[in-house]
Design a protein around this motif. Structure first.
Motif, PDB file in Angstrom:
ATOM      1  N   ALA A   1       0.926  -1.226   0.008  1.00  0.00           N
ATOM      2  CA  ALA A   1       0.010   0.090   0.098  1.00  0.00           C
ATOM      3  C   ALA A   1       0.851   1.189  -0.093  1.00  0.00           C
ATOM      4  O   ALA A   1       2.233   1.243   0.308  1.00  0.00           O
ATOM      5  CB  ALA A   1      -0.835   0.032   1.335  1.00  0.00           C
ATOM      6  N   TRP A   2       0.343   2.364  -0.241  1.00  0.00           N
ATOM      7  CA  TRP A   2       0.707   3.642  -0.086  1.00  0.00           C
ATOM      8  C   TRP A   2       2.016   3.977  -0.982  1.00  0.00           C
ATOM      9  O   TRP A   2       2.842   4.577  -0.607  1.00  0.00           O
ATOM     10  CB  TRP A   2       1.230   3.941   1.399  1.00  0.00           C
ATOM     11  N   GLY A   3       2.293   3.165  -2.084  1.00  0.00           N
ATOM     12  CA  GLY A   3       3.516   3.338  -3.003  1.00  0.00           C
ATOM     13  C   GLY A   3       4.385   2.291  -2.537  1.00  0.00           C
ATOM     14  O   GLY A   3       5.572   2.262  -3.260  1.00  0.00           O
ATOM     15  N   HIS A   4       4.290   1.535  -1.918  1.00  0.00           N
ATOM     16  CA  HIS A   4       5.230   0.374  -1.552  1.00  0.00           C
ATOM     17  C   HIS A   4       5.218  -0.529  -2.453  1.00  0.00           C
ATOM     18  O   HIS A   4       4.132  -0.846  -2.951  1.00  0.00           O
ATOM     19  CB  HIS A   4       4.859  -0.307   0.130  1.00  0.00           C
ATOM     20  N   GLN A   5       6.174  -1.060  -2.752  1.00  0.00           N
ATOM     21  CA  GLN A   5       6.622  -2.330  -3.629  1.00  0.00           C
ATOM     22  C   GLN A   5       7.196  -3.548  -3.079  1.00  0.00           C
ATOM     23  O   GLN A   5       7.818  -4.405  -4.024  1.00  0.00           O
ATOM     24  CB  GLN A   5       7.096  -1.760  -4.824  1.00  0.00           C
ATOM     25  N   ALA A   6       7.161  -3.744  -1.850  1.00  0.00           N
ATOM     26  CA  ALA A   6       8.015  -4.846  -1.234  1.00  0.00           C
ATOM     27  C   ALA A   6       7.055  -6.035  -1.367  1.00  0.00           C
ATOM     28  O   ALA A   6       5.929  -6.060  -1.576  1.00  0.00           O
ATOM     29  CB  ALA A   6       7.901  -4.588   0.213  1.00  0.00           C
ATOM     30  N   SER A   7       7.776  -7.175  -1.391  1.00  0.00           N
ATOM     31  CA  SER A   7       7.260  -8.602  -1.756  1.00  0.00           C
ATOM     32  C   SER A   7       6.156  -9.044  -0.590  1.00  0.00           C
ATOM     33  O   SER A   7       6.463  -8.574   0.237  1.00  0.00           O
ATOM     34  CB  SER A   7       8.271  -9.716  -1.963  1.00  0.00           C
ATOM     35  N   PRO A   8       5.095  -9.652  -1.114  1.00  0.00           N
ATOM     36  CA  PRO A   8       4.303 -10.006  -0.099  1.00  0.00           C
ATOM     37  C   PRO A   8       4.690 -11.145   0.839  1.00  0.00           C
ATOM     38  O   PRO A   8       5.692 -11.784   0.622  1.00  0.00           O
ATOM     39  CB  PRO A   8       3.078 -10.581  -1.035  1.00  0.00           C
TER      40      PRO A   8
END
Length: 854
Positions: free
Chosen positions: A813-820
């Motif tokens: 969310a909120w522009g984050h692109q970390a792996s799930p």
């Protein structure tokens, strides 16, 4: 209400079935002691309920209304004619009966039954007991507030705020106008907007809502304020606001809250949202095991009674004239989880208010009835204290109920019945007068002016509001006379604010009021002067300049705040005068709330003029704060200028260089935003070279610390660089987590920016975007608190899939692109840490991060 989101909405507590709540870890189970005698909790009649209540000698409690005349009451208000209006919320917690999950995927969620109401109760024979019910507005979802303005009734039914009117005289609303569509969260019934209090300053104030409102000349104005409080809002004679926060029984604003939100580069002010009551102890009259965290050590005393506040609700500053005079101005705070109302004395010293318990080992009002749930208190026209009793067995939000509480509920059948009951009482001093009610909405103007001197605060507040809304300027002369010469300061204060509301507070009025003998009137006059500053005469500026030497802290701080509304060449000089003369801890904050983009210029002014030896106390704090704001909010020359000055580019005392270096460190590693390094991650260590080469040993030490941390950040894997597309299964997991996160948003907020005193920001947080194992461990076992934020409790009782969903959502969310995060990863960590019980310390998490990143 529940022991709300400060504790269990902290992070992840998500959906599970009411009848299928998983057991808490064995180490946390604390079965009731054999010594506890826990009485049954059947529904009792209102008359029997009164018999269960204990009060100090000389007081009695009387029934005002009960079911079926009123049901599920959560808030009340008296209109200008003294009639009682009630907000009814039967829909809260209805999901328990249906055994539904907390949050189902979108499209499957069962809609809230719109059966909330606002009703008016009438006392036909004047005996204090209501005997007629009129449904003014129904079809509401989870209504939370009622108030009066603009010739109508304000109703808060999140997310809408309505202005409703009865145009045909039948008692029902037939006109409804939308005032705001952002008035709270319709999902979280316990942490949503409420209040609608007409303040001394003629603004309408709320809690859990980021705006104060004002109706003027047919339009609605709004000013941004910080989110604060949780349920209920009240004011003292000066208009200072007070509210509660679950386990924090009383907080307050010593000055208008909008000051704390007007400078986006400095969104803090120590005079707003302060902790007024530090002692949170309560003394119930009966064992109270029916609380959510009763399994925790020391949460309950050895006799089974609640030790400290866990569900503080809508408090009131008593301002009536029925109680003895020494009760006037006391705070009364309900604790529905302990079936009591606390009385606290408010003591003021050096411009700061502190609440202390009026009694030790007992409380003002206590009941042995487990279903007695005082959730709202109010001053009244008759001068008594009104108590709203939700009268339920369960007040904890069903989506937060622990196994411990579930067992307590089932053991004593507290879930039957769930709704349909409710009482309203009034506490009366048998020795004091009760005011007769008379309508004020159509009262003559001169009579309303006289009511500004009434001994009861409700009458004074209401007279001021009616006069302002009526707009009758024929009252001008009488109001001026009252503002200048009435013997009671509280009456002069009301007259001054009434003149302000009518647009009649000109320079002549302000200058006279600035010379008032009472500091509360002088402080109010400074704020009223804000509307004149852009066109103020030299005489008014001379008077404001002289006020800088006023010895009273509230006057000094208000002057510093109000100067922030001006754009005058004299503004900065008066600020400097204040900083030289006063050592009040709020002063620097008050100045910086009003600098708004002028921080670099103010810094140069401080360096050129200096604050003198007497000003060093503020100088260090001011320079550090200015340095932090400039570095945090600007790029290039302004930030580099601060770094160069801190390194010794100009000949300034060592404490100046050190304060600026401290500001640089604050900007890079803000302690008020734990886990966030978004600015630091974009700063090259080489940029701090002037600090590294400084001749000042303390500056060099700070520089070495900063460079070391920057290099550590540079070495970390960039979690946000993982931009791989999600698989369909991962997309579903994130979507489910988004719905579950609605619970977490009560503290961390929907935008992930956090809320002071509740939950830290998640946006750009190292804990969120760093190693997944770190985040999972925090969720499973909790972590210790950080400055401005309480400790996070463990939420490991939720399943692996649900936890993976909400953790995956905040990482995307909120522009984050970390792996799930996968359910398998959660399960693996749970197994690896199977023997752990205690929460993580920050030091442990730092070591763990280093190990996981290898």
């Amino acid at each position: 209400m529940r022991a709300l989101s400060v504790i269990l909405a902290w992070f992840l507590l998500g959906p599970w079935l009411w009848a299928q709540v998983g057991d808490q870890p064995n180490e946390q189970q604390r079965p009731p002691s054999d010594a506890w005698v826990i009485p049954r909790a059947p529904v009792v009649s209102p008359e029997r309920a009164v018999a269960t209540m204990a009060l100090p000698p000389g007081f009695r409690i009387e029934l005002v209304a009960a079911e079926p005349l009123v049901t599920d009451p959560v808030a009340i208000a008296f209109d200008p004619d003294g009639r009682l209006w009630v907000v009814e919320m039967p829909g809260y917690n209805r999901e328990i009966v249906d055994a539904l999950p907390v949050y189902l995927p979108e499209g499957e969620k069962k809609p809230v039954v719109p059966d909330g109401k606002v009703v008016r109760l009438d006392d036909a024979n004047g005996d204090g007991r209501m005997d007629r019910r009129v449904v003014f507005l129904d079809g509401l979802r989870l209504p939370r507030a009622v108030g009066f303005a603009a010739g109508g009734v304000l109703v808060g039914d999140p997310p809408q705020l309505w202005l409703c009117r009865d145009t045909d005289g039948d008692g029902r609303a037939d006109e409804r106008k939308l005032i705001a569509d952002d008035f709270g969260d319709p999902v979280d019934a316990e942490s949503s907007a409420n209040g609608l209090l007409w303040g001394r300053d003629n603004w309408i104030h709320n809690t859990m809502y980021a705006a104060m409102l004002r109706h003027s000349n047919g339009t609605w104005e709004r000013r941004t304020v910080p989110l604060r409080g949780q349920w209920g809002i009240t004011q003292d004679d000066e208009g200072r606001l007070f509210y509660t926060l679950n386990s924090d029984q009383l907080r307050g604003d010593l000055f208008s809250p909008h000051y704390a939100a007007r400078n986006p580069a400095f969104a803090q002010f120590a005079g707003v949202n302060i902790q007024v009551a530090k002692d949170q102890r309560v003394w119930p009259i009966r064992p109270t095991p029916g609380v959510n965290r009763g399994y925790r050590q020391d949460f309950l005393r050895s006799d089974g009674t609640l030790a400290e506040f866990t569900a503080a609700s809508a408090s009131v500053i008593y301002r009536g004239n029925n109680f003895p005079s020494h009760y006037y101005g006391n705070a009364f705070i309900p604790e529905p989880a302990a079936h009591l109302v606390k009385r606290s004395l408010l003591l003021e010293q050096n411009g700061v208010i502190e609440a202390v318990n009026a009694y030790q080992g007992t409380e003002f009002l206590r009941s042995t009835d487990e279903r007695f749930r005082p959730v709202f208190l109010a001053n009244s026209p008759d001068g008594a204290l009104y108590v709203v009793d939700y009268y339920r067995g369960i007040i904890e939000g069903y989506n937060f109920i622990t196994t411990f509480l579930r067992d307590q509920i089932l053991e004593r059948d507290l879930n039957e019945p769930l709704w349909g009951l409710g009482r309203i009482y009034r506490v009366v001093d048998e020795r004091g007068p009760l005011n007769p009610t008379r309508p004020m909405s159509e009262a003559a103007t001169d009579g309303l002016v006289s009511d500004l001197a009434h001994p009861s605060g409700w009458w004074r507040d209401t007279a001021q509001q009616v006069l302002v809304e009526r707009g009758d300027q024929s009252a001008a002369e009488a109001l001026r006379d009252m503002a200048f010469s009435h013997p009671q300061a509280q009456t002069r204060l009301h007259a001054l604010w009434t003149l302000e509301g009518l647009g009649l507070a000109d320079e002549a009025v302000v200058v006279r009021a600035l010379a008032d003998a009472d500091s509360s009137v002088r402080a109010a006059a400074i704020r009223v002067a804000e509307g004149l500053m852009d066109r103020a005469s030299a005489a008014l500026w001379d008077r404001l300049s002289a006020i800088a030497s006023d010895p009273e802290p509230r006057v000094q701080i208000q002057l510093a705040l109000s100067l922030g509304e001006a754009r005058s060449p004299r503004q900065e000089q008066i600020w400097f005068d204040l900083l030289r003369r006063s050592d009040h801890p709020f002063l620097v904050d008050a100045v910086l709330t009003g600098t708004g983009g002028r921080e670099a210029a103010l810094l140069e002014g401080v360096l050129q003029q200096g604050l003198g030896t007497a000003g060093r106390f503020h100088g260090e704090k001011l320079l550090a704060a200015l340095g932090a704001v400039i570095v945090r909010s600007s790029e290039g020359k302004a930030a580099d200028r601060v770094i160069a000055l801190a390194g010794g580019a100009e000949d300034h005392p060592g404490w100046v260089r050190q304060a600026l270096a401290e500001g640089v460190e604050r900007a890079l590693f803000p302690s008020d935003r734990p886990g966030q390094t978004s600015l630091a991650s974009g700063i090259a260590p080489e940029r701090l070279e002037p600090l590294v080469r400084s001749e000042d040993q303390r500056v060099r030490a700070m520089a070495a610390r900063m460079v070391s941390r920057l290099e550590e950040i540079r070495r970390r894997p960039a979690a946000t660089e993982d931009t791989a597309a999600l698989t369909p299964a991962e997309e579903k997991l994130v979507a489910t987590g988004k719905v579950s996160y609605l619970v977490c948003a009560a503290c961390h907020q929907a935008d992930g920016q956090g809320l002071e005193g509740r939950g830290p920001p998640l946006v750009k947080s190292d804990y969120v975007l760093g190693p997944k194992g770190l985040l999972i461990r925090i969720a499973l076992f909790g972590k210790e608190g950080t400055p401005g934020y309480p400790a996070m409790p463990p939420v490991g009782t939720i399943g692996d899939t649900q936890m993976a969903g909400v953790l995956s959502y905040i990482r995307r969310a909120w522009g984050h692109q970390a792996s799930p995060v996968s359910p398998e990863e959660v399960g693996a960590v749970r197994k690896e840490e199977a023997t752990r019980i205690e929460a993580w310390t920050n030091e442990e998490l730092d070591r763990l991060r280093n190990r996981l990143q290898r």
